[in-house]
Design a protein around this motif. Structure first.
Motif, PDB file in Angstrom:
ATOM      1  N   PHE A 249       6.733  -0.880  -8.216  1.00 18.01           N
ATOM      2  CA  PHE A 249       7.665   0.032  -7.546  1.00 18.01           C
ATOM      3  C   PHE A 249       8.773   0.461  -8.498  1.00 18.01           C
ATOM      4  N   ASN A 250       9.356  -0.506  -9.182  1.00 21.11           N
ATOM      5  CA  ASN A 250      10.465  -0.219 -10.086  1.00 21.11           C
ATOM      6  C   ASN A 250       9.998   0.595 -11.286  1.00 21.11           C
ATOM      7  N   ARG A 251       8.779   0.343 -11.743  1.00 26.43           N
ATOM      8  CA  ARG A 251       8.241   1.081 -12.888  1.00 26.43           C
ATOM      9  C   ARG A 251       8.071   2.561 -12.546  1.00 26.43           C
ATOM     10  N   ILE A 252       7.635   2.859 -11.331  1.00 23.04           N
ATOM     11  CA  ILE A 252       7.481   4.255 -10.898  1.00 23.04           C
ATOM     12  C   ILE A 252       8.838   4.945 -10.885  1.00 23.04           C
ATOM     13  N   ARG A 253       9.831   4.262 -10.336  1.00 24.46           N
ATOM     14  CA  ARG A 253      11.191   4.823 -10.294  1.00 24.46           C
ATOM     15  C   ARG A 253      11.699   5.106 -11.697  1.00 24.46           C
ATOM     16  N   ILE A 254      11.489   4.170 -12.599  1.00 18.96           N
ATOM     17  CA  ILE A 254      11.976   4.333 -13.973  1.00 18.96           C
ATOM     18  C   ILE A 254      11.259   5.488 -14.662  1.00 18.96           C
ATOM     19  N   GLN A 255       9.937   5.590 -14.481  1.00 20.16           N
ATOM     20  CA  GLN A 255       9.173   6.632 -15.161  1.00 20.16           C
ATOM     21  C   GLN A 255       9.633   8.028 -14.743  1.00 20.16           C
TER      22      GLN A 255
ATOM     23  N   THR B  31       5.870   4.424   6.951  1.00 22.32           N
ATOM     24  CA  THR B  31       6.758   3.368   7.419  1.00 22.32           C
ATOM     25  C   THR B  31       8.065   3.989   7.898  1.00 22.32           C
ATOM     26  N   ARG B  32       8.883   3.202   8.562  1.00 29.29           N
ATOM     27  CA  ARG B  32      10.132   3.729   9.119  1.00 29.29           C
ATOM     28  C   ARG B  32      11.276   3.658   8.118  1.00 29.29           C
ATOM     29  N   GLN B  33      11.167   2.782   7.160  1.00 26.29           N
ATOM     30  CA  GLN B  33      12.034   2.852   5.976  1.00 26.29           C
ATOM     31  C   GLN B  33      11.111   3.085   4.795  1.00 26.29           C
ATOM     32  N   PHE B  34      11.371   4.138   4.042  1.00 28.76           N
ATOM     33  CA  PHE B  34      10.523   4.472   2.900  1.00 28.76           C
ATOM     34  C   PHE B  34      11.423   4.903   1.748  1.00 28.76           C
ATOM     35  N   HIS B  35      10.880   4.871   0.560  1.00 31.34           N
ATOM     36  CA  HIS B  35      11.680   5.178  -0.630  1.00 31.34           C
ATOM     37  C   HIS B  35      11.148   6.432  -1.312  1.00 31.34           C
ATOM     38  N   GLN B  36      12.084   7.258  -1.754  1.00 29.66           N
ATOM     39  CA  GLN B  36      11.731   8.482  -2.458  1.00 29.66           C
ATOM     40  C   GLN B  36      12.560   8.622  -3.723  1.00 29.66           C
TER      41      GLN B  36
ATOM     42  N   VAL C  79       9.256  12.641  -4.189  1.00 35.60           N
ATOM     43  CA  VAL C  79       8.009  11.900  -4.362  1.00 35.60           C
ATOM     44  C   VAL C  79       8.151  10.566  -3.648  1.00 35.60           C
ATOM     45  N   GLY C  80       7.176  10.235  -2.823  1.00 35.84           N
ATOM     46  CA  GLY C  80       7.188   8.958  -2.120  1.00 35.84           C
ATOM     47  C   GLY C  80       6.726   7.830  -3.041  1.00 35.84           C
ATOM     48  N   ILE C  81       7.569   6.829  -3.226  1.00 36.45           N
ATOM     49  CA  ILE C  81       7.208   5.724  -4.118  1.00 36.45           C
ATOM     50  C   ILE C  81       6.056   4.916  -3.519  1.00 36.45           C
ATOM     51  N   GLY C  82       6.140   4.608  -2.223  1.00 33.74           N
ATOM     52  CA  GLY C  82       5.077   3.838  -1.581  1.00 33.74           C
ATOM     53  C   GLY C  82       3.747   4.566  -1.610  1.00 33.74           C
TER      54      GLY C  82
END
Length: 419
Positions: free
Chosen positions: A21-27, A122-127, A304-307
């Motif tokens: 998850f963190n790698r996607i955010r960093i990239q 999901t009801r909490q998601f990260h973008q 972009v949805g991380i999940g």
């Protein structure tokens, strides 16, 4: 065992999942930073009116999915269901548009929607999102799309498709809207969908039910009803994508779920995800700043949805190579040795060498097992006898080779070996 569980639709992000998850955010963050986008972070909740006015009262997001509550002062607040409206609000509030055009920003965080929970929803998601605020140049649309494509490709994701459409503008969309309404009124639709025809007919095109889609084959298409300016804008975008060899699929029924979009809209879909196939998307929103009480600021952005991206990577069998948790692991036998090992670990960290150590007075066997599990390349083994002799044992955890090194040379020796 805890008597509490995470609320339905949320989840605890645990290693090793959290590392990917963190790698996607960093990239994605690196790609955006290198293109001149600066980081912004907005509050997790905002005035409810921001989303009602910005996203659109007739959208499912506003009418059905928002987490809205009153604070102790009676103000209506909403957990943010998307990122763009809040970023535009921040730009206007702090007059960022006076500094540069476009204002290029990127952001990351959790978002909240009360949706039916299923795989990929999901009801909490990260973008992670990007916005270019204050430019009508169609080349900015192309930059946005190219940056998202590059982000996916750098992660190794390849089996995605780019869907592309234009929604026209305030000049040509009303004409098309009337044509579409006339067509839709002649179909066999349920009562709720008929209401939608009168309020927001373009959303009917996005209806996923087969019985609705089966009746839309002959529906008028927005791309056949663009004004000259919108047609030129769309032709420029498609032409530049062709020049860049970025493959796309014309999607004349693509609408997306937010009311602020005009002209260019796009969506990235991955066929390995099933029903929830969208992994990201966005478009142009030239009138949003004015809707929020600001000046005219033509803009474009995406999220972009991380999940969803992680699910796409799983579908393609991709593993992100993450750096080891540490390069050096300290193993101490005895209290004096523990103190000395901690000094080594601290010095190595200051030298930007990831380091850890065994705590809680572990015995040698348990400490060496922890060293192996850490992924470290070397272990520093130090006992009371070693201290008396002024040396530490440096062990190569791959070969098992162990070498005594003077205490005052341990850090420099490891720096040299780990260059």
């Amino acid at each position: 065992m805890s008597t509490f569980s995470a609320p339905r639709g949320t989840f605890d992000m645990l290693p090793p999942y959290s590392e990917t998850f963190n790698r996607i955010r960093i990239q994605f963050g690196l790609e955006l930073r290198d293109a001149g986008y600066q980081y912004i972070e907005t509050p997790a909740f905002e005035d409810t009116g921001l989303f009602v006015r910005g996203v659109g009262e007739s959208t499912d997001v506003v009418s059905k999915e928002m987490y809205t509550f009153q604070d102790r002062s009676g103000r209506s607040l909403t957990l943010r269901p998307e990122g763009t409206a809040a970023v535009v609000r921040a730009v206007l509030q702090h007059n960022l548009q006076a500094q540069r055009h476009p204002v290029k920003l990127w952001y990351f965080g959790p978002y909240f929607r009360y949706e039916a929970v299923q795989a990929g929803r999901t009801r909490q998601f990260h973008q992670i999102g990007a916005e270019a605020i204050g430019s009508a140049d169609p080349l900015v649309d192309v930059e946005m799309i190219a940056l998202a494509v590059e982000g996916f490709q750098k992660l190794g994701v390849s089996d995605f498709r780019l869907l592309l459409n234009s929604l026209g503008c305030k000049e040509c969309r009303p004409v098309y809207r009337a044509k579409l309404q006339e067509f839709l009124r002649g179909l066999d639709l349920d009562e709720e969908t008929r209401r939608r025809v009168e309020i927001n007919p373009l959303r009917v095109l996005d209806d996923k039910r087969p019985e609705v889609q089966a009746q839309l084959d002959d529906a008028p298409l927005i791309t056949d009803n663009l004004c000259e300016a919108c047609a030129e804008h769309h032709a420029f975008v498609t032409g530049m994508l062709d020049e860049l060899k970025i493959a796309y699929e014309p999607a004349p029924k693509l609408v997306r779920g937010l009311d602020y979009y005009v002209r260019t809209i796009f969506e990235f879909v991955h066929d390995g995800l099933g029903a929830q196939s969208a992994i990201g998307g966005g478009g142009r929103y030239d009138g949003l700043a004015q809707d929020l009480g600001g000046p005219e600021l033509p803009s474009v952005g995406w999220a972009v949805g991380i999940g969803r991206t992680m699910l796409a990577m799983e579908a393609e069998g991709l593993d992100i190579e993450m750096p080891a948790d540490c390069d050096v692991y300290g193993v101490a036998l005895g209290e004096s040795a523990r103190r000395e090992i901690f000094k080594f670990v601290t010095a190595l960290r200051l030298a930007d060498i990831p380091a850890d150590m065994a705590f809680d007075h572990k015995k040698l066997k348990g400490a060496m097992k922890a060293a192996a599990q850490s992924g470290a390349r070397y272990a520093i083994v130090l006992g009371e006898r070693d201290l008396a002799e002024g040396v530490a044992q440096l062990k190569d955890l791959a070969t098992g080779e162990q070498t005594p090194v003077a205490l005052d040379a341990v850090v420099d020796t490891l720096k040299e070996k780990l260059q």
